[in-house]
Design a protein around this motif. Sequence first.
Motif, PDB file in Angstrom:
ATOM      1  N   GLY A 130      38.737 -58.741  46.499  1.00 41.04           N
ATOM      2  CA  GLY A 130      37.458 -59.130  45.931  1.00 41.04           C
ATOM      3  C   GLY A 130      36.625 -58.011  45.344  1.00 41.04           C
ATOM      4  O   GLY A 130      35.543 -58.258  44.809  1.00 41.04           O
ATOM      5  N   HIS A 131      37.100 -56.790  45.404  1.00 44.80           N
ATOM      6  CA  HIS A 131      36.358 -55.649  44.857  1.00 44.80           C
ATOM      7  C   HIS A 131      36.773 -55.444  43.393  1.00 44.80           C
ATOM      8  O   HIS A 131      37.350 -54.415  43.026  1.00 44.80           O
ATOM      9  CB  HIS A 131      36.626 -54.395  45.689  1.00 44.80           C
ATOM     10  CG  HIS A 131      36.299 -54.537  47.133  1.00 44.80           C
ATOM     11  ND1 HIS A 131      35.005 -54.629  47.595  1.00 44.80           N
ATOM     12  CD2 HIS A 131      37.107 -54.637  48.223  1.00 44.80           C
ATOM     13  CE1 HIS A 131      35.034 -54.746  48.913  1.00 44.80           C
ATOM     14  NE2 HIS A 131      36.286 -54.762  49.315  1.00 44.80           N
ATOM     15  N   VAL A 162      26.635 -48.687  46.510  1.00 44.10           N
ATOM     16  CA  VAL A 162      25.889 -47.524  46.998  1.00 44.10           C
ATOM     17  C   VAL A 162      24.417 -47.689  46.666  1.00 44.10           C
ATOM     18  O   VAL A 162      24.033 -48.517  45.826  1.00 44.10           O
ATOM     19  CB  VAL A 162      26.400 -46.186  46.387  1.00 44.10           C
ATOM     20  CG1 VAL A 162      27.847 -45.931  46.751  1.00 44.10           C
ATOM     21  CG2 VAL A 162      26.197 -46.135  44.892  1.00 44.10           C
ATOM     22  N   LYS A 163      23.608 -46.894  47.348  1.00 43.89           N
ATOM     23  CA  LYS A 163      22.185 -46.819  47.009  1.00 43.89           C
ATOM     24  C   LYS A 163      21.814 -45.348  46.994  1.00 43.89           C
ATOM     25  O   LYS A 163      22.460 -44.510  47.616  1.00 43.89           O
ATOM     26  CB  LYS A 163      21.339 -47.603  48.009  1.00 43.89           C
ATOM     27  CG  LYS A 163      21.469 -47.166  49.445  1.00 43.89           C
ATOM     28  CD  LYS A 163      20.705 -48.088  50.362  1.00 43.89           C
ATOM     29  CE  LYS A 163      20.982 -47.733  51.826  1.00 43.89           C
ATOM     30  NZ  LYS A 163      20.317 -48.629  52.736  1.00 43.89           N
ATOM     31  N   GLU A 201      25.966 -52.002  52.748  1.00 46.81           N
ATOM     32  CA  GLU A 201      26.858 -52.787  53.601  1.00 46.81           C
ATOM     33  C   GLU A 201      28.142 -53.149  52.852  1.00 46.81           C
ATOM     34  O   GLU A 201      29.246 -53.067  53.390  1.00 46.81           O
ATOM     35  CB  GLU A 201      26.144 -54.057  54.073  1.00 46.81           C
ATOM     36  CG  GLU A 201      26.876 -54.796  55.163  1.00 46.81           C
ATOM     37  CD  GLU A 201      26.072 -55.958  55.714  1.00 46.81           C
ATOM     38  OE1 GLU A 201      26.682 -57.026  55.894  1.00 46.81           O
ATOM     39  OE2 GLU A 201      24.863 -55.801  55.954  1.00 46.81           O
ATOM     40  N   LEU A 202      27.988 -53.524  51.571  1.00 46.07           N
ATOM     41  CA  LEU A 202      29.166 -53.829  50.749  1.00 46.07           C
ATOM     42  C   LEU A 202      30.038 -52.590  50.563  1.00 46.07           C
ATOM     43  O   LEU A 202      31.271 -52.665  50.584  1.00 46.07           O
ATOM     44  CB  LEU A 202      28.724 -54.387  49.383  1.00 46.07           C
ATOM     45  CG  LEU A 202      29.830 -54.776  48.409  1.00 46.07           C
ATOM     46  CD1 LEU A 202      30.727 -55.865  49.002  1.00 46.07           C
ATOM     47  CD2 LEU A 202      29.220 -55.242  47.088  1.00 46.07           C
ATOM     48  N   GLY A 203      29.407 -51.434  50.406  1.00 47.54           N
ATOM     49  CA  GLY A 203      30.146 -50.179  50.283  1.00 47.54           C
ATOM     50  C   GLY A 203      30.935 -49.848  51.536  1.00 47.54           C
ATOM     51  O   GLY A 203      32.070 -49.371  51.462  1.00 47.54           O
ATOM     52  N   VAL A 204      30.344 -50.109  52.706  1.00 47.21           N
ATOM     53  CA  VAL A 204      31.046 -49.884  53.974  1.00 47.21           C
ATOM     54  C   VAL A 204      32.265 -50.803  54.048  1.00 47.21           C
ATOM     55  O   VAL A 204      33.349 -50.394  54.461  1.00 47.21           O
ATOM     56  CB  VAL A 204      30.099 -50.098  55.175  1.00 47.21           C
ATOM     57  CG1 VAL A 204      30.876 -50.135  56.489  1.00 47.21           C
ATOM     58  CG2 VAL A 204      29.032 -49.002  55.213  1.00 47.21           C
ATOM     59  N   ASN A 211      36.118 -49.547  54.410  1.00 52.30           N
ATOM     60  CA  ASN A 211      36.996 -50.063  55.470  1.00 52.30           C
ATOM     61  C   ASN A 211      38.225 -50.748  54.885  1.00 52.30           C
ATOM     62  O   ASN A 211      39.341 -50.540  55.356  1.00 52.30           O
ATOM     63  CB  ASN A 211      36.227 -51.013  56.396  1.00 52.30           C
ATOM     64  CG  ASN A 211      35.308 -50.269  57.340  1.00 52.30           C
ATOM     65  OD1 ASN A 211      35.639 -49.192  57.828  1.00 52.30           O
ATOM     66  ND2 ASN A 211      34.148 -50.825  57.600  1.00 52.30           N
ATOM     67  N   ASP A 212      38.016 -51.565  53.849  1.00 52.51           N
ATOM     68  CA  ASP A 212      39.151 -52.194  53.168  1.00 52.51           C
ATOM     69  C   ASP A 212      40.082 -51.135  52.589  1.00 52.51           C
ATOM     70  O   ASP A 212      41.306 -51.256  52.679  1.00 52.51           O
ATOM     71  CB  ASP A 212      38.671 -53.127  52.045  1.00 52.51           C
ATOM     72  CG  ASP A 212      38.090 -54.435  52.550  1.00 52.51           C
ATOM     73  OD1 ASP A 212      38.236 -54.760  53.745  1.00 52.51           O
ATOM     74  OD2 ASP A 212      37.475 -55.153  51.725  1.00 52.51           O
TER      75      ASP A 212
END
Length: 170
Positions: free
Chosen positions: A40-41, A89-90, A107-110, A114-115
């Motif tokens: 999904g990325h 990122v922010k 959170e999406l970056g984490v 992890n993925d």
Amino acid sequence: MNSIPKIDAALKLSNNLSRLLVDLAKDFEHRSLKKCHERGHTKIRRSHSSLFSNLGFEAVRLTELADRAGITQQAMGKLVKEMERVGYVKRHVDESDKRAKIIELTELGVTLVNDSMEIVDEVIAEYTSAMGHEGILDLEGVLRKSVTSLGISNLPDNWQGLKDQQINVA
């Protein structure tokens, strides 16, 4: 003037250590990116690996990220802007130096990182399947020894304790 036949020159230029290393790296990136998209990325491109492979989980200054990646601050700034726009990122002003920008994962970056760690293991498992357990260990060992012998620092200074860790081979 031409002491090497054309076919020999072509073979030497296209079948050498540099080309083999580049081909292997491209294949690894291609497999990883495909798996990243499958998870999904879909906004991630090959160029973004310069950002994520040098960020880790800690907040880092833009200048340090660029330095770690070996690219200009402007180029890293562009990558950060792209990934900020899509939510990975922010960035915010460094309170200790108002001129500096701090970059950190959302959170999406984490989730992406992890993925990505799982994806690296999956690609290594594919390579292990093709090369055998000993083959992948030999490849990593030769590459690690080469990097060390040539004095190539492939990790940021604060990650140096990790450099001797080996990959998990399935």
